[in-house]
Design an enzyme around this catalytic site. Structure first.
Site, mmCIF file in Angstrom:
data_model
loop_
_atom_site.group_PDB
_atom_site.id
_atom_site.type_symbol
_atom_site.label_atom_id
_atom_site.label_comp_id
_atom_site.label_asym_id
_atom_site.label_seq_id
_atom_site.Cartn_x
_atom_site.Cartn_y
_atom_site.Cartn_z
ATOM 1 N N ARG A 35 -50.424 103.109 -10.523
ATOM 2 C CA ARG A 35 -50.563 102.101 -11.578
ATOM 3 C C ARG A 35 -50.580 102.736 -12.965
ATOM 4 O O ARG A 35 -50.115 102.110 -13.930
ATOM 5 C CB ARG A 35 -51.841 101.294 -11.354
ATOM 6 C CG ARG A 35 -51.654 100.334 -10.209
ATOM 7 C CD ARG A 35 -52.796 99.388 -10.087
ATOM 8 N NE ARG A 35 -52.414 98.315 -9.179
ATOM 9 C CZ ARG A 35 -53.273 97.551 -8.526
ATOM 10 N NH1 ARG A 35 -54.573 97.727 -8.689
ATOM 11 N NH2 ARG A 35 -52.848 96.604 -7.744
ATOM 12 N N LYS A 197 -52.316 85.101 7.469
ATOM 13 C CA LYS A 197 -52.711 83.714 7.695
ATOM 14 C C LYS A 197 -51.816 82.677 7.044
ATOM 15 O O LYS A 197 -51.358 82.851 5.921
ATOM 16 C CB LYS A 197 -54.111 83.511 7.136
ATOM 17 C CG LYS A 197 -55.198 84.207 7.929
ATOM 18 C CD LYS A 197 -56.455 83.934 7.193
ATOM 19 C CE LYS A 197 -57.706 84.321 7.893
ATOM 20 N NZ LYS A 197 -58.796 84.147 6.918
ATOM 21 N N GLY A 350 -49.291 92.132 -2.008
ATOM 22 C CA GLY A 350 -49.909 93.460 -2.034
ATOM 23 C C GLY A 350 -49.586 94.293 -0.814
ATOM 24 O O GLY A 350 -49.112 95.430 -0.921
ATOM 25 N N GLY A 373 -52.245 89.303 -5.888
ATOM 26 C CA GLY A 373 -52.687 87.919 -6.127
ATOM 27 C C GLY A 373 -51.833 87.202 -7.157
ATOM 28 O O GLY A 373 -51.503 86.022 -7.003
#
Ligand code: ADP
Ligand code: MG
Length: 394
Positions: A35, A197, A350, A373
């Site tokens: 990052r 999920k 992610g 996210g």
């Protein structure tokens, strides 16, 4: 269109740059500096243009005073300095005289990093006073932290509401690729969805349904769909309370003429582990005591042929439990296929991004999003406050 860093005059200006330096750390050491590396283009640009660069970021979650001991950005300042081959002044404060004096003493092209924005309680609440205060420290604001763009915090939205602002190069790339594709995808457009999920991805599926030609579903969430079609899925990941929803999604796809493909075979095991025995079977053949942990070869072939000729592909969610080598094949094969396509290929998510990068496909995609996210929210078709708060180009 958002104002870009290239639209700003930076020479001699105090440039506030929000970056995403939320790097993984262990025992005070940075375990992955990607990052920081990703932010270098924007940082170097500001330095080269003669801006006085004031950097800030959050790092992890800060709930207690105790957390502050391990969540300091000091090691990041050191690493950044090595990467830039240039001094980076670290101020272990988030406000006050020491910080203000240090900023006032900066010369053109100097670089300063101040402490973790989450040391301020008002940060995550986007407290008005805090945004105003931080904005008062600079002349212009650049946001290059896509990872927090889905959040309305003082260090992004708060500052942007009080200063002339622009997006940095990383943010610009996310807007160009994810934003651009969602607005106007070149068809055929295939969405590949997987991961754990259904419940995490409902809004993504619903949004992509409106714009895609085909949707391929793999990973753990496929089993709720398969169950909805009447298959026995044994001990596979299943969300009982989402079976009805899965049916609705499949009906909806039919009504919209979107081809929705599910796995036809699976790699199954009796244990959630890389050390137990596994076998590949047809979906009909999953036994009561088995769970599906990857897509099988027939599904890989099915998905590959569905991808042939597509012009745009968006991928969110791995095809199997890729963290275990025995169940990484599906994800890897999809990476390999996408690498050969003459198409715009984008990964948002992610774990999917981490999988593709760790498998060596970092340079084979048109764009791998840096925000987990944030990219999910983007794929849901939601407006991201970190982006919408930036000034539009005139
Ligand atoms: P992303 O971060 O890319 O949005 P998710 O967080 O939704 O993806 O899902 C990633 C997780 O899904 C991984 O940890 C992976 O192990 C898990 N997963 C994938 N396939 C299965 C499966 N068949 N059963 C259980 N978990 C799975
Ligand atoms: Mg994830």
């Amino acid at each position: 269109m958002k104002q870009s860093i290239k639209d700003l005059s930076l020479k001699g200006k105090k440039v506030l740059l929000r970056v995403d330096f939320n790097v993984p750390m262990k025992d005070g050491k940075i375990t992955d500096d990607n990052r920081i590396i990703a932010a270098l283009d924007t940082i170097k640009y500001i330095v080269e243009k003669g801006g006085k660069l004031i950097l800030f970021s959050h790092l992890g979650k800060v709930k207690t005073e105790e957390d502050k001991k391990t969540k300091t950005l000091r090691p990041v300042a050191k690493r950044l300095s090595e990467l830039l081959e240039k001094d980076v002044l670290f101020i272990d404060k988030t406000r006050g005289k020491e910080l203000e004096d240090a900023i006032n003493n900066m010369k053109d092209s100097d670089v300063l990093l101040f402490e973790n924005t989450r040391f301020e309680k008002g940060e995550t609440k986007n407290e008005k006073e805090l945004g105003e205060y931080w904005a008062s420290l600079g002349d212009v604001f650049v946001n290059d932290a896509f990872g927090t763009a889905h959040r309305e915090h003082a260090s992004n939205v708060g500052i942007a509401s009080n200063l002339d602002s622009a997006v940095g190069f990383l943010m610009e790339k996310e807007i160009k690729f994810i934003g651009g594709v969602l607005e106007n995808p070149i068809k055929p457009f295939v969405a590949i969805l997987g991961g754990a999920k259904v419940s995490d991805k409902i809004n993504v599926i619903n949004h992509l349904m409106n714009i895609s030609t085909k949707i391929l579903i793999g990973g753990g969430m496929a089993y709720t769909f398969l169950k909805a079609k009447g298959y026995n899925v044994g001990k596979s990941l299943l969300e009982e309370d989402k079976i009805e929803l899965a049916k609705e999604i499949m009906d909806n796809a039919k009504a919209k003429n979107v081809e929705l493909l599910l796995p036809v075979d699976a790699v199954v095991s009796k244990e959630f582990s890389n050390d137990s025995e596994f076998r590949t079977c047809h979906i009909e053949g999953i036994q009561e005591d088995e769970m599906g942990l990857d897509i099988g070869l027939k599904t890989i072939e099915l998905f590959k042929s569905a991808l042939e000729g597509s012009k745009t592909v968006i991928w969110n969610g791995p095809m199997g439990v890729f963290e275990f080598s025995n169940y990484a094949v599906g994800t890897k094969e999809i990476c390999r296929m996408l690498a050969t396509l003459d198409a715009t290929t984008i990964i948002g998510g992610g774990d999917s991004a981490a999988a593709a990068i760790s498998m060596g496909y970092k340079d084979d995609f048109t764009h791998i999003s840096t925000g987990g996210g944030a990219s999910l929210k983007y794929l849901e078709g939601k407006e991201l406050p970190g982006i919408s708060s930036i000034k539009d180009k005139e």
